[in-house]
Design a protein around this motif. Structure first.
Motif, PDB file in Angstrom:
ATOM      1  N   VAL A  49       4.703  -8.564 -16.290  1.00  0.00           N
ATOM      2  CA  VAL A  49       2.934  -9.126 -16.939  1.00  0.00           C
ATOM      3  C   VAL A  49       1.871  -8.017 -15.851  1.00  0.00           C
ATOM      4  O   VAL A  49       2.398  -7.587 -14.700  1.00  0.00           O
ATOM      5  N   ASP A  50       0.980  -7.281 -17.067  1.00  0.00           N
ATOM      6  CA  ASP A  50      -0.393  -6.396 -16.246  1.00  0.00           C
ATOM      7  C   ASP A  50      -1.319  -6.722 -16.519  1.00  0.00           C
ATOM      8  O   ASP A  50      -1.100  -7.511 -17.791  1.00  0.00           O
ATOM      9  N   LYS A  51      -2.316  -6.687 -15.762  1.00  0.00           N
ATOM     10  CA  LYS A  51      -3.410  -7.801 -15.884  1.00  0.00           C
ATOM     11  C   LYS A  51      -4.214  -7.256 -17.219  1.00  0.00           C
ATOM     12  O   LYS A  51      -6.055  -7.057 -17.276  1.00  0.00           O
ATOM     13  N   THR A  58      -3.654   2.066  -9.844  1.00  0.00           N
ATOM     14  CA  THR A  58      -3.119   3.466  -9.532  1.00  0.00           C
ATOM     15  C   THR A  58      -2.499   4.953 -10.419  1.00  0.00           C
ATOM     16  O   THR A  58      -2.450   6.016 -10.186  1.00  0.00           O
ATOM     17  N   SER A  59      -1.675   4.511 -10.957  1.00  0.00           N
ATOM     18  CA  SER A  59      -0.451   4.918 -11.833  1.00  0.00           C
ATOM     19  C   SER A  59      -1.533   6.295 -13.187  1.00  0.00           C
ATOM     20  O   SER A  59      -0.289   6.847 -13.307  1.00  0.00           O
ATOM     21  N   SER A  60      -2.793   6.168 -13.241  1.00  0.00           N
ATOM     22  CA  SER A  60      -3.100   7.077 -14.020  1.00  0.00           C
ATOM     23  C   SER A  60      -4.302   7.663 -13.320  1.00  0.00           C
ATOM     24  O   SER A  60      -5.042   8.604 -13.558  1.00  0.00           O
ATOM     25  N   LYS A  64      -1.092  13.759 -10.229  1.00  0.00           N
ATOM     26  CA  LYS A  64      -0.256  13.913 -11.288  1.00  0.00           C
ATOM     27  C   LYS A  64       1.124  15.069 -10.878  1.00  0.00           C
ATOM     28  O   LYS A  64       1.595  15.767 -11.553  1.00  0.00           O
ATOM     29  N   LEU A  65       1.064  15.242  -9.494  1.00  0.00           N
ATOM     30  CA  LEU A  65       1.960  16.131  -9.411  1.00  0.00           C
ATOM     31  C   LEU A  65       3.312  15.234  -9.022  1.00  0.00           C
ATOM     32  O   LEU A  65       3.337  14.097  -8.392  1.00  0.00           O
ATOM     33  N   ILE A  66       4.320  15.769  -9.071  1.00  0.00           N
ATOM     34  CA  ILE A  66       5.990  15.296  -8.917  1.00  0.00           C
ATOM     35  C   ILE A  66       6.267  16.770  -7.676  1.00  0.00           C
ATOM     36  O   ILE A  66       7.129  17.918  -8.684  1.00  0.00           O
ATOM     37  N   GLY A 354       3.397   0.385  -1.051  1.00  0.00           N
ATOM     38  CA  GLY A 354       3.688   1.514  -1.477  1.00  0.00           C
ATOM     39  C   GLY A 354       4.581   2.440  -2.921  1.00  0.00           C
ATOM     40  O   GLY A 354       4.565   1.712  -3.181  1.00  0.00           O
ATOM     41  N   GLY A 355       5.133   3.451  -2.032  1.00  0.00           N
ATOM     42  CA  GLY A 355       5.916   3.919  -3.342  1.00  0.00           C
ATOM     43  C   GLY A 355       4.849   5.001  -4.139  1.00  0.00           C
ATOM     44  O   GLY A 355       4.040   4.966  -4.632  1.00  0.00           O
ATOM     45  N   LYS A 356       5.730   6.329  -4.296  1.00  0.00           N
ATOM     46  CA  LYS A 356       4.570   8.004  -4.974  1.00  0.00           C
ATOM     47  C   LYS A 356       5.069   7.656  -6.250  1.00  0.00           C
ATOM     48  O   LYS A 356       6.333   6.551  -6.453  1.00  0.00           O
ATOM     49  N   VAL A 357       4.379   8.187  -7.715  1.00  0.00           N
ATOM     50  CA  VAL A 357       5.160   8.306  -8.013  1.00  0.00           C
ATOM     51  C   VAL A 357       6.516   9.053  -8.513  1.00  0.00           C
ATOM     52  O   VAL A 357       7.032   8.281  -8.515  1.00  0.00           O
ATOM     53  N   THR A 358       6.555  10.349  -7.697  1.00  0.00           N
ATOM     54  CA  THR A 358       7.702  10.699  -7.859  1.00  0.00           C
ATOM     55  C   THR A 358       8.980   9.559  -7.236  1.00  0.00           C
ATOM     56  O   THR A 358      10.070  10.149  -7.573  1.00  0.00           O
ATOM     57  N   ASP A 359       8.915   9.232  -6.612  1.00  0.00           N
ATOM     58  CA  ASP A 359       9.647   8.109  -5.991  1.00  0.00           C
ATOM     59  C   ASP A 359      10.069   6.781  -6.597  1.00  0.00           C
ATOM     60  O   ASP A 359      10.778   5.732  -6.200  1.00  0.00           O
TER      61      ASP A 359
HETATM   62  C1  LIG Z   1      -5.659   9.832  -5.023  1.00  0.00           C
HETATM   63  C2  LIG Z   1      -4.466   9.549  -5.344  1.00  0.00           C
HETATM   64  C3  LIG Z   1      -3.074  10.649  -5.169  1.00  0.00           C
HETATM   65  C4  LIG Z   1      -1.872  10.195  -5.215  1.00  0.00           C
HETATM   66  N1  LIG Z   1      -1.031  11.632  -5.921  1.00  0.00           N
HETATM   67  C5  LIG Z   1       0.403  11.630  -5.881  1.00  0.00           C
HETATM   68  C6  LIG Z   1       0.755  12.186  -6.531  1.00  0.00           C
HETATM   69  O1  LIG Z   1      -0.258  13.494  -6.744  1.00  0.00           O
HETATM   70  N2  LIG Z   1       1.730  12.524  -6.973  1.00  0.00           N
HETATM   71  C7  LIG Z   1       2.568  11.380  -6.137  1.00  0.00           C
HETATM   72  O2  LIG Z   1       4.072  11.377  -6.554  1.00  0.00           O
HETATM   73  N3  LIG Z   1       2.217   9.953  -6.087  1.00  0.00           N
HETATM   74  C8  LIG Z   1       0.946  10.242  -5.774  1.00  0.00           C
HETATM   75  N4  LIG Z   1       0.349   9.063  -5.166  1.00  0.00           N
HETATM   76  C9  LIG Z   1       0.270   7.878  -5.586  1.00  0.00           C
HETATM   77  C10 LIG Z   1       0.733   6.726  -6.541  1.00  0.00           C
HETATM   78  O3  LIG Z   1      -0.016   7.897  -7.560  1.00  0.00           O
HETATM   79  C11 LIG Z   1       1.190   5.492  -6.404  1.00  0.00           C
HETATM   80  O4  LIG Z   1       1.858   5.231  -4.969  1.00  0.00           O
HETATM   81  C12 LIG Z   1       1.290   4.763  -7.343  1.00  0.00           C
HETATM   82  O5  LIG Z   1       0.486   5.449  -8.799  1.00  0.00           O
HETATM   83  C13 LIG Z   1       1.321   3.383  -7.733  1.00  0.00           C
HETATM   84  O6  LIG Z   1       1.885   2.976  -7.846  1.00  0.00           O
HETATM   85  P1  LIG Z   1       1.773   0.970  -8.153  1.00  0.00           P
HETATM   86  O7  LIG Z   1       2.752   0.699  -9.426  1.00  0.00           O
HETATM   87  O8  LIG Z   1       2.964   0.766  -7.432  1.00  0.00           O
HETATM   88  O9  LIG Z   1       0.067   0.693  -7.708  1.00  0.00           O
HETATM   89  P2  LIG Z   1      -0.321   0.674  -9.540  1.00  0.00           P
HETATM   90  O10 LIG Z   1      -0.825   2.036 -10.603  1.00  0.00           O
HETATM   91  O11 LIG Z   1      -1.904   0.625  -9.173  1.00  0.00           O
HETATM   92  O12 LIG Z   1      -0.273  -0.464 -10.711  1.00  0.00           O
HETATM   93  C14 LIG Z   1      -0.558  -1.809 -10.012  1.00  0.00           C
HETATM   94  C15 LIG Z   1      -0.955  -2.768 -11.333  1.00  0.00           C
HETATM   95  O13 LIG Z   1      -0.278  -3.718 -11.183  1.00  0.00           O
HETATM   96  C16 LIG Z   1      -1.325  -4.805 -11.368  1.00  0.00           C
HETATM   97  N5  LIG Z   1      -2.117  -6.055 -11.576  1.00  0.00           N
HETATM   98  C17 LIG Z   1      -2.413  -5.680 -10.120  1.00  0.00           C
HETATM   99  N6  LIG Z   1      -3.158  -7.460  -9.738  1.00  0.00           N
HETATM  100  C18 LIG Z   1      -2.706  -7.917 -11.198  1.00  0.00           C
HETATM  101  C19 LIG Z   1      -1.932  -9.800 -11.358  1.00  0.00           C
HETATM  102  N7  LIG Z   1      -2.853 -10.427 -10.265  1.00  0.00           N
HETATM  103  N8  LIG Z   1      -1.648 -10.076 -12.981  1.00  0.00           N
HETATM  104  C20 LIG Z   1      -1.043  -9.146 -13.657  1.00  0.00           C
HETATM  105  N9  LIG Z   1      -0.565  -7.817 -12.766  1.00  0.00           N
HETATM  106  C21 LIG Z   1      -1.277  -7.209 -11.690  1.00  0.00           C
HETATM  107  C22 LIG Z   1      -2.680  -3.692 -11.459  1.00  0.00           C
HETATM  108  O14 LIG Z   1      -3.480  -4.180 -13.156  1.00  0.00           O
HETATM  109  C23 LIG Z   1      -1.374  -2.429 -12.014  1.00  0.00           C
HETATM  110  O15 LIG Z   1      -1.811  -2.040 -13.119  1.00  0.00           O
HETATM  111  C24 LIG Z   1      -1.339   9.601  -5.452  1.00  0.00           C
HETATM  112  C25 LIG Z   1      -2.051   7.774  -5.036  1.00  0.00           C
HETATM  113  C26 LIG Z   1      -3.433   7.964  -4.940  1.00  0.00           C
HETATM  114  C27 LIG Z   1      -4.700   7.190  -4.676  1.00  0.00           C
END
Ligand SMILES: Cc1cc2nc3c(=O)[nH]c(=O)nc-3n(C[C@H](O)[C@H](O)[C@H](O)COP(=O)(O)OP(=O)(O)OC[C@H]3O[C@@H](n4cnc5c(N)ncnc54)[C@H](O)[C@@H]3O)c2cc1C
Length: 453
Positions: A49-51, A58-60, A64-66, A354-359
């Motif tokens: 589920v996603d809210k 953050t994933s948009s 946007k680098l891999i 944590g966890g990068k998009v790349t990873d």
């Molecule tokens: C400025 C910046 C630049 C970056 N650049 C890069 C890059 O170039 N290359 C790279 O590899 N990485 C990069 N990163 C890192 C990468 O973007 C993030 O580590 C990654 O997107 C995190 O993914 P996530 O799924 O953990 O978080 P998110 O994408 O934030 O996903 C978490 C989701 O949880 C949902 N959620 C929260 N609470 C609830 C709830 N109560 N119920 C249901 N859903 C909920 C949210 O709606 C959200 O969609 C960057 C990060 C930042 C901040």
């Protein structure tokens, strides 16, 4: 391929409250979607589920680098860089949404030092990064202080669409994925949990039983699960902003990595489809919803990037965005904290910090292995998560976005399916009109901004 739309979402909401699952994933960012994809490919029944929409956190909002992260190498994080490069090379081979990009890294006064960058790039190459160029003298293409540059290759992607591709792949493998459903709370049951969820569109409550609950809520992970020991001292939030300029502001055909003349931080100028994306800042924050771009942040990025081209000071950005990541560890500044991920588990929950998009594949595999050992299903293949949905690279197909990628608002399509907002913002009005025409033709109505039949 299966239908995956606002119509199947209604059916899936019913299935969610009448079935028991092995795992419930909270969060449909790149990490949660990769985890759901890996679990569904490992014979583990999963609901995600996603809210908001998939990838709307953050994933948009990344750069946007891999990439393997030359900066991490300079910090001595050789293992992390090697792992990231391995992932980069895998994604480049297996996904059309990841492509190569040339980067010039600048050398000179206030910039990187020639011999350390040369050494770093050779090591980067040996770890899987590919061969860098020889040193090229600045012939006027960069400001006077720049002695010259090295060129090397890394990769770029559409982070949000890569997330959607993982969601669709998980759906194809039997996962139930629900956007606009928020996790509220949970109670313990013998052998699992009962999660309390809310359908954000209708306000209806639903209850889901699962053996394991997986917290992939990114910047929102802290305090989500009762009793879950996420220490705010070691799980920090860091915010970064990007500005989007018209492509004409930086007509070069490749990206540039350089140091900000303000404080020496590494910055990027990245020409993309119809735009140039520049950034970023890196500052601690305490609120996951601190997503406004402040005047100070905007001015820092503009002043830093004007070093590469004075157009960034003269032309106005056409869009901007902010994202917040979680970082594990203690340190006085976000730049010093590792970009590696951490998986924290107790008897009924798993949390990813944590966890990068790349990873994301490495995270997803690690979590799938952990969950499968908990609930005693078979071995997890090292190949998971695979992308079983090829996607439509740099695409413009409104019908697929609605019928196969479960977009249920206009912004879902513009931001996270077609990428118009990030890569071609000047066409937002035109594409919005095309979407409205499509909705009318197919007799799809909207209520409070959501598609309904
Ligand atoms: C400025 C910046 C630049 C970056 N650049 C890069 C890059 O170039 N290359 C790279 O590899 N990485 C990069 N990163 C890192 C990468 O973007 C993030 O580590 C990654 O997107 C995190 O993914 P996530 O799924 O953990 O978080 P998110 O994408 O934030 O996903 C978490 C989701 O949880 C949902 N959620 C929260 N609470 C609830 C709830 N109560 N119920 C249901 N859903 C909920 C949210 O709606 C959200 O969609 C960057 C990060 C930042 C901040």
């Amino acid at each position: 391929m299966k239908e995956f739309s606002y119509l199947t979402r209604t059916e899936d909401l019913n299935k969610a409250s009448t079935s028991d699952f092995d795992a419930l994933v909270i969060g449909g960012g790149i990490i949660g979607s990769g985890v759901a994809n890996a679990l569904s490919q490992s014979g583990i029944s999963v609901i995600l589920v996603d809210k908001g929409d998939y990838g709307s956190g953050t994933s948009s909002k990344s750069s946007k680098l891999i990439h393997g992260g030359l900066r991490y190498l300079a910090q001595g994080r050789i293992k992390l860089t090697r792992n990231l490069l391995k992932e980069r090379n895998y994604l480049l081979e297996h996904s059309d949404v990841v492509r190569k990009e040339r980067f010039d890294i600048l050398v000179g006064k206030g910039q990187f030092r020639r011999f350390s960058i040369r050494g770093g790039l050779i090591l980067y190459g040996l770890l899987g990064g590919g061969k860098p160029s020889r040193f090229i003298k600045n012939q006027g293409e960069y400001p006077g202080d720049v002695e010259g540059y090295f060129s090397y290759t890394d990769c770029v992607t559409d982070d949000a669409y890569l997330t959607v591709m993982n969601i669709v792949s998980a759906h194809e493998n039997g996962a139930i994925c629900l956007n606009y459903v928020s996790f509220q709370n949970m109670e313990r049951l013998t052998g699992g949990v009962r999660a309390h969820l809310v359908d954000v569109i209708t306000g209806a409550k639903l209850y889901v039983n699962a053996k394991v609950i997986i917290n992939c809520a990114g910047a929102w992970i802290r305090g989500l699960l009762p009793g879950n020991a996420i220490n705010p001292e070691t799980t920090r939030l860091s915010k970064g902003i990007h500005l989007i300029y018209p492509r004409s502001a930086f007509p070069k055909g490749h990206s540039v990595a350089f140091r900000s003349p303000i404080d020496g931080r590494q910055m990027f100028v990245i020409p993309r489809e119809k735009v140039t994306i520049v950034g970023t800042t890196d500052t601690f924050t305490n609120t996951p919803d601190d997503l406004d771009v402040s005047g100070e942040e905007r001015s820092y990025v503009i002043r830093s990037c004007s070093f590469v081209s004075d157009s960034f000071d003269k032309v106005l950005p056409i869009a901007e965005y902010a994202g917040i990541r979680t970082l594990y560890g203690a340190g006085s500044s976000p730049g010093k904290l590792s970009r590696d991920f951490k998986v924290i588990a107790d008897d009924i929950s798993v949390t990813v910090v944590g966890g990068k998009v790349t990873d994301y594949r490495r995270v997803a595999f690690r979590v799938a292995k952990l969950v499968s050992s908990r609930i005693h299903v078979g071995r997890v293949s090292p190949e998971v998560p695979r992308l079983d949905y090829p996607g439509l690279p740099w695409h413009n197909d409104i019908e697929s976005a609605i019928n196969h990628e479960c977009a249920i608002t206009l912004n879902d399509i513009l931001q996270r399916r077609l990428g118009t907002y990030y890569f071609d913002p000047e066409r937002i009005e035109e594409v919005s009109n095309q979407i409205h025409e499509f909705l009318e033709e197919k007799n799809i109505k909207m209520e409070n901004g959501f598609f309904i039949s």
